[in-house]
Design a protein around this motif. Structure first.
Motif, PDB file in Angstrom:
ATOM      1  N   ASP A 176       0.843  -1.186   0.000  1.00  0.00           N
ATOM      2  CA  ASP A 176       0.000   0.000   0.000  1.00  0.00           C
ATOM      3  C   ASP A 176       0.888   1.249   0.000  1.00  0.00           C
ATOM      4  OD1 ASP A 176      -3.122   0.768   0.778  1.00  0.00           O
ATOM      5  OD2 ASP A 176      -1.621   2.264   1.359  1.00  0.00           O
ATOM      6  N   ALA A 177       0.983   1.884  -1.149  1.00  0.00           N
ATOM      7  CA  ALA A 177       1.884   3.019  -1.331  1.00  0.00           C
ATOM      8  C   ALA A 177       1.534   4.189  -0.422  1.00  0.00           C
ATOM      9  CB  ALA A 177       1.880   3.457  -2.796  1.00  0.00           C
ATOM     10  N   ALA A 178       0.263   4.465  -0.245  1.00  0.00           N
ATOM     11  CA  ALA A 178      -0.143   5.605   0.583  1.00  0.00           C
ATOM     12  C   ALA A 178       0.252   5.394   2.046  1.00  0.00           C
ATOM     13  CB  ALA A 178      -1.645   5.840   0.455  1.00  0.00           C
ATOM     14  N   MET A 179       0.039   4.189   2.579  1.00  0.00           N
ATOM     15  CA  MET A 179       0.386   3.921   3.973  1.00  0.00           C
ATOM     16  C   MET A 179       1.905   3.937   4.154  1.00  0.00           C
ATOM     17  SD  MET A 179      -0.993   3.595   6.928  1.00  0.00           S
ATOM     18  CE  MET A 179      -2.675   3.046   6.738  1.00  0.00           C
ATOM     19  N   ASN A 180       2.625   3.359   3.213  1.00  0.00           N
ATOM     20  CA  ASN A 180       4.086   3.357   3.305  1.00  0.00           C
ATOM     21  C   ASN A 180       4.632   4.783   3.245  1.00  0.00           C
ATOM     22  OD1 ASN A 180       4.308   0.589   3.582  1.00  0.00           O
ATOM     23  ND2 ASN A 180       4.336   0.259   1.384  1.00  0.00           N
ATOM     24  N   ALA A 181       4.055   5.615   2.392  1.00  0.00           N
ATOM     25  CA  ALA A 181       4.495   7.011   2.295  1.00  0.00           C
ATOM     26  C   ALA A 181       4.170   7.767   3.584  1.00  0.00           C
ATOM     27  CB  ALA A 181       3.839   7.685   1.095  1.00  0.00           C
ATOM     28  N   ALA A 182       3.022   7.473   4.190  1.00  0.00           N
ATOM     29  CA  ALA A 182       2.635   8.132   5.438  1.00  0.00           C
ATOM     30  C   ALA A 182       3.633   7.806   6.552  1.00  0.00           C
ATOM     31  CB  ALA A 182       1.225   7.715   5.847  1.00  0.00           C
ATOM     32  N   ILE A 183       4.022   6.565   6.662  1.00  0.00           N
ATOM     33  CA  ILE A 183       4.996   6.165   7.686  1.00  0.00           C
ATOM     34  C   ILE A 183       6.335   6.853   7.428  1.00  0.00           C
ATOM     35  CG2 ILE A 183       6.360   4.237   8.572  1.00  0.00           C
ATOM     36  CD1 ILE A 183       3.838   2.503   8.175  1.00  0.00           C
ATOM     37  N   ALA A 184       6.773   6.852   6.181  1.00  0.00           N
ATOM     38  CA  ALA A 184       8.048   7.488   5.842  1.00  0.00           C
ATOM     39  C   ALA A 184       8.026   8.979   6.189  1.00  0.00           C
ATOM     40  CB  ALA A 184       8.361   7.281   4.363  1.00  0.00           C
ATOM     41  N   GLU A 185       6.931   9.654   5.893  1.00  0.00           N
ATOM     42  CA  GLU A 185       6.838  11.092   6.187  1.00  0.00           C
ATOM     43  C   GLU A 185       6.774  11.331   7.698  1.00  0.00           C
ATOM     44  OE1 GLU A 185       6.770  15.168   4.991  1.00  0.00           O
ATOM     45  OE2 GLU A 185       7.543  13.299   4.162  1.00  0.00           O
ATOM     46  N   ALA A 186       6.042  10.497   8.416  1.00  0.00           N
ATOM     47  CA  ALA A 186       5.992  10.627   9.879  1.00  0.00           C
ATOM     48  C   ALA A 186       7.390  10.434  10.462  1.00  0.00           C
ATOM     49  CB  ALA A 186       5.018   9.619  10.472  1.00  0.00           C
ATOM     50  N   GLN A 187       8.114   9.450   9.970  1.00  0.00           N
ATOM     51  CA  GLN A 187       9.466   9.201  10.466  1.00  0.00           C
ATOM     52  C   GLN A 187      10.408  10.358  10.124  1.00  0.00           C
ATOM     53  OE1 GLN A 187      10.115   5.333   8.734  1.00  0.00           O
ATOM     54  NE2 GLN A 187       9.556   4.317  10.644  1.00  0.00           N
ATOM     55  N   ARG A 188      10.199  10.979   8.990  1.00  0.00           N
ATOM     56  CA  ARG A 188      11.033  12.118   8.595  1.00  0.00           C
ATOM     57  C   ARG A 188      10.890  13.261   9.611  1.00  0.00           C
ATOM     58  NH1 ARG A 188      11.298  16.753   5.052  1.00  0.00           N
ATOM     59  NH2 ARG A 188       9.067  16.819   4.637  1.00  0.00           N
ATOM     60  N   TRP A 189       9.695  13.436  10.156  1.00  0.00           N
ATOM     61  CA  TRP A 189       9.434  14.518  11.109  1.00  0.00           C
ATOM     62  C   TRP A 189       9.558  14.080  12.572  1.00  0.00           C
ATOM     63  CZ3 TRP A 189       9.284  19.521  10.018  1.00  0.00           C
ATOM     64  CH2 TRP A 189       9.096  19.896   8.685  1.00  0.00           C
ATOM     65  N   THR A 190       9.849  12.804  12.838  1.00  0.00           N
ATOM     66  CA  THR A 190       9.964  12.323  14.216  1.00  0.00           C
ATOM     67  C   THR A 190      11.034  13.064  15.017  1.00  0.00           C
ATOM     68  OG1 THR A 190       8.995  10.164  13.738  1.00  0.00           O
ATOM     69  CG2 THR A 190      10.424  10.296  15.663  1.00  0.00           C
ATOM     70  N   PRO A 191      12.215  13.362  14.466  1.00  0.00           N
ATOM     71  CA  PRO A 191      13.187  14.122  15.259  1.00  0.00           C
ATOM     72  C   PRO A 191      12.639  15.482  15.713  1.00  0.00           C
ATOM     73  CG  PRO A 191      14.284  13.086  13.393  1.00  0.00           C
ATOM     74  CD  PRO A 191      12.799  12.902  13.189  1.00  0.00           C
ATOM     75  N   ALA A 192      11.875  16.151  14.878  1.00  0.00           N
ATOM     76  CA  ALA A 192      11.269  17.431  15.271  1.00  0.00           C
ATOM     77  C   ALA A 192      10.244  17.217  16.382  1.00  0.00           C
ATOM     78  CB  ALA A 192      10.627  18.110  14.066  1.00  0.00           C
ATOM     79  N   PHE A 193       9.450  16.141  16.274  1.00  0.00           N
ATOM     80  CA  PHE A 193       8.478  15.809  17.322  1.00  0.00           C
ATOM     81  C   PHE A 193       9.195  15.610  18.655  1.00  0.00           C
ATOM     82  CE2 PHE A 193       6.556  12.650  20.044  1.00  0.00           C
ATOM     83  CZ  PHE A 193       5.230  13.050  20.142  1.00  0.00           C
ATOM     84  N   LEU A 194      10.252  14.789  18.651  1.00  0.00           N
ATOM     85  CA  LEU A 194      10.965  14.488  19.891  1.00  0.00           C
ATOM     86  C   LEU A 194      11.632  15.735  20.466  1.00  0.00           C
ATOM     87  CD1 LEU A 194      12.446  11.018  18.918  1.00  0.00           C
ATOM     88  CD2 LEU A 194      10.563  11.476  20.511  1.00  0.00           C
ATOM     89  N   ALA A 195      12.193  16.587  19.623  1.00  0.00           N
ATOM     90  CA  ALA A 195      12.794  17.836  20.105  1.00  0.00           C
ATOM     91  C   ALA A 195      11.733  18.740  20.728  1.00  0.00           C
ATOM     92  CB  ALA A 195      13.505  18.548  18.947  1.00  0.00           C
ATOM     93  N   ASP A 196      10.579  18.842  20.081  1.00  0.00           N
ATOM     94  CA  ASP A 196       9.481  19.653  20.607  1.00  0.00           C
ATOM     95  C   ASP A 196       9.010  19.087  21.947  1.00  0.00           C
ATOM     96  OD1 ASP A 196       7.589  21.928  19.679  1.00  0.00           O
ATOM     97  OD2 ASP A 196       6.212  20.367  20.389  1.00  0.00           O
ATOM     98  N   PHE A 197       8.871  17.769  22.013  1.00  0.00           N
ATOM     99  CA  PHE A 197       8.433  17.115  23.245  1.00  0.00           C
ATOM    100  C   PHE A 197       9.416  17.391  24.380  1.00  0.00           C
ATOM    101  CE2 PHE A 197       8.419  13.422  26.108  1.00  0.00           C
ATOM    102  CZ  PHE A 197       7.112  13.466  26.538  1.00  0.00           C
TER     103      PHE A 197
END
Length: 192
Positions: free
Chosen positions: A58-79
């Motif tokens: 499922d390309a859409a779900m795989n892309a969603a995970i990849a994009e979420a992971q791309r922004w995870t460092p920003a999430f953790l820094a904000d947290f």
């Protein structure tokens, strides 16, 4: 029991969310292409209430995970820079190993650091995690994070896998979720 890996749906904030189960022996970082399975079937062959499966391709779900992971460092820094009293609006989706060699990706809230280790509590009732239940304590390996969500005011940021699920949810749930999700999943103060 024969385990078919796929996407297991979890419940959070009273609405339906997606969570993948990947076939692997060790918990790697959940990435595109790690999910697999039979759409619409649970490990026993019929989906429990609130469970939907997606194909590994499922390309859409795989892309969603990849994009979420791309922004995870920003999430953790904000947290990390958010005062503890204001962290209740932060959640992560993490892949936890199942006894069947796969992973159940499930939302975790009540996030906090204990001795420099990120921990939280299961925000959903697990499907394939024996001995764990809603509220169980979880030690989070940052490499297993597959999605994140922050609620600011009345809008949710992140929740990339939830956005993919919208077309597969009952109309009433999808409409409520659309109203809850910020148009741009990235908080405006994270962008340059």
């Amino acid at each position: 029991m024969t385990m078919r890996s796929g996407w297991i749906v979890a419940i959070m904030v009273g609405l339906t969310l997606a969570a993948p189960v990947a076939e692997a022996k060790k918990p790697p970082a959940p990435e595109a292409g790690q999910m697999g399975g039979q759409e619409g079937q649970s490990p026993e062959g019929s989906a429990p209430d609130g469970v939907v499966y997606y194909e590994a391709s499922d390309a859409a779900m795989n892309a969603a995970i990849a994009e979420a992971q791309r922004w995870t460092p920003a999430f953790l820094a904000d947290f990390r820079q958010t005062p503890a009293y204001d962290r209740a609006s932060y959640s992560l989706k993490v892949g936890l190993p199942t006894p069947f060699g796969g992973f159940e990706h499930i939302w975790v809230d009540q996030l906090r650091y204990e001795n420099d280790q990120l921990v939280g509590a299961l925000a959903n009732q697990p499907v394939e995690l024996p001995g764990m239940r809603l509220g169980s304590r979880v030690v989070i390996d940052e490499a297993q994070i597959s999605d994140w969500m922050i609620v600011r005011g009345e809008l949710a940021y992140g929740a990339y896998t939830m956005r993919v699920m919208l077309d597969d949810l009952p109309r009433e749930d999808a409409d409520a979720m659309r109203a809850f999700l910020a148009r741009d999943p990235v908080p405006p103060d994270w962008r340059p």
